[in-house]
Design a protein around this motif. Structure first.
Motif, PDB file in Angstrom:
ATOM      1  N   LYS A   1      91.270  28.137 -14.693  1.00  0.00           N
ATOM      2  CA  LYS A   1      92.541  28.147 -13.962  1.00  0.00           C
ATOM      3  C   LYS A   1      92.888  29.549 -13.464  1.00  0.00           C
ATOM      4  O   LYS A   1      93.387  29.717 -12.361  1.00  0.00           O
ATOM      5  CB  LYS A   1      93.668  27.607 -14.830  1.00  0.00           C
ATOM      6  N   TYR A   2      92.628  30.564 -14.263  1.00  0.00           N
ATOM      7  CA  TYR A   2      93.030  31.922 -13.893  1.00  0.00           C
ATOM      8  C   TYR A   2      91.940  32.696 -13.152  1.00  0.00           C
ATOM      9  O   TYR A   2      92.209  33.764 -12.615  1.00  0.00           O
ATOM     10  CB  TYR A   2      93.505  32.693 -15.134  1.00  0.00           C
ATOM     11  N   HIS A   3      90.750  32.164 -13.087  1.00  0.00           N
ATOM     12  CA  HIS A   3      89.662  32.867 -12.398  1.00  0.00           C
ATOM     13  C   HIS A   3      89.996  33.108 -10.926  1.00  0.00           C
ATOM     14  O   HIS A   3      89.783  34.203 -10.404  1.00  0.00           O
ATOM     15  CB  HIS A   3      88.349  32.097 -12.531  1.00  0.00           C
ATOM     16  N   SER A   4      90.537  32.103 -10.260  1.00  0.00           N
ATOM     17  CA  SER A   4      90.844  32.271  -8.833  1.00  0.00           C
ATOM     18  C   SER A   4      91.947  33.305  -8.610  1.00  0.00           C
ATOM     19  O   SER A   4      91.983  33.961  -7.574  1.00  0.00           O
ATOM     20  CB  SER A   4      91.242  30.932  -8.210  1.00  0.00           C
ATOM     21  N   TYR A   5      92.841  33.464  -9.576  1.00  0.00           N
ATOM     22  CA  TYR A   5      93.915  34.452  -9.436  1.00  0.00           C
ATOM     23  C   TYR A   5      93.410  35.883  -9.640  1.00  0.00           C
ATOM     24  O   TYR A   5      93.996  36.827  -9.130  1.00  0.00           O
ATOM     25  CB  TYR A   5      95.043  34.184 -10.431  1.00  0.00           C
ATOM     26  N   THR A   6      92.356  36.049 -10.401  1.00  0.00           N
ATOM     27  CA  THR A   6      91.865  37.392 -10.729  1.00  0.00           C
ATOM     28  C   THR A   6      90.633  37.792  -9.926  1.00  0.00           C
ATOM     29  O   THR A   6      90.156  38.915 -10.057  1.00  0.00           O
ATOM     30  CB  THR A   6      91.516  37.489 -12.226  1.00  0.00           C
ATOM     31  N   LYS A   7      90.144  36.892  -9.102  1.00  0.00           N
ATOM     32  CA  LYS A   7      88.866  37.093  -8.411  1.00  0.00           C
ATOM     33  C   LYS A   7      88.779  38.425  -7.663  1.00  0.00           C
ATOM     34  O   LYS A   7      87.785  39.121  -7.756  1.00  0.00           O
ATOM     35  CB  LYS A   7      88.620  35.922  -7.460  1.00  0.00           C
ATOM     36  N   ASN A   8      89.793  38.799  -6.929  1.00  0.00           N
ATOM     37  CA  ASN A   8      89.742  40.023  -6.125  1.00  0.00           C
ATOM     38  C   ASN A   8      90.581  41.155  -6.709  1.00  0.00           C
ATOM     39  O   ASN A   8      90.954  42.080  -5.998  1.00  0.00           O
ATOM     40  CB  ASN A   8      90.202  39.718  -4.697  1.00  0.00           C
TER      41      ASN A   8
ATOM     42  N   TRP B   1      97.610  35.101  -3.814  1.00  0.00           N
ATOM     43  CA  TRP B   1      97.029  34.147  -4.763  1.00  0.00           C
ATOM     44  C   TRP B   1      96.724  32.787  -4.140  1.00  0.00           C
ATOM     45  O   TRP B   1      96.295  31.874  -4.848  1.00  0.00           O
ATOM     46  CB  TRP B   1      97.939  33.986  -5.974  1.00  0.00           C
ATOM     47  N   ASN B   2      96.971  32.661  -2.836  1.00  0.00           N
ATOM     48  CA  ASN B   2      96.669  31.414  -2.140  1.00  0.00           C
ATOM     49  C   ASN B   2      97.339  30.217  -2.817  1.00  0.00           C
ATOM     50  O   ASN B   2      96.680  29.229  -3.151  1.00  0.00           O
ATOM     51  CB  ASN B   2      95.152  31.221  -2.040  1.00  0.00           C
TER      52      ASN B   2
END
Length: 152
Positions: A29-36, A149-150
């Motif tokens: 769940k949090y991977h997409s928020y921390t990706k960049n 965060w899209n």
């Protein structure tokens, strides 16, 4: 004795399943928020961009609650976004006034005061005035957060 072994096995399975469930939320769940986001030396995800600080706090061990935050560098206004386990988000505002009073206000996705989620220690009139006085900045920050965060 067999009964105790069954209980121990059942408890072990429950503990393992709970840990797998937590790890799924923590990582997926949090991977997409921390990706960049660059990670600091103390393990925090922090990005400075366009006059704002963006941060991601992943859930602590065996907790499902993490948050996303955007803070204005000039006036200490912050918007905190809690991703829900199901779809959606909860929003909160944090602001330090000129007299150093710190206000925490829970708002809905339309940035309106939520009666049943706010502390009895903050007056609704004061909270609504803070929201009204900072509406333009709050809306700009929410827009930036949604873009970073899209989400929405």
């Amino acid at each position: 004795m067999k009964k105790y072994k069954k209980i121990i096995v059942a408890l072990t399975i429950l503990i393992v399943l709970y840990n797998i469930s937590w790890f799924s939320v923590y990582f997926f769940k949090y991977h997409s928020y921390t990706k960049n986001f660059p990670i600091t030396e103390n393990g925090k995800y922090l990005l400075e961009k366009d006059g704002y600080y963006f941060s991601v706090k992943k859930p602590d061990y065996l907790s499902y609650t993490g948050n996303l935050a955007i803070t204005n560098k000039t006036n200490d206004l912050s918007i905190i976004i809690w991703p829900l386990l199901t779809k959606g988000y909860e929003y909160g505002l944090q602001m330090t006034s000129d007299d150093q009073t710190i206000y925490h206000i829970i708002v809905d996705s339309d940035l309106k005061y939520v009666d049943d989620k706010n502390s009895k220690f903050i007056d609704k009139t004061v909270a609504n005035k803070i929201i009204k006085d900072n509406k333009t900045e709050i809306e700009a920050m929410v827009s930036k957060a949604h873009n970073i965060w899209n989400i929405k």
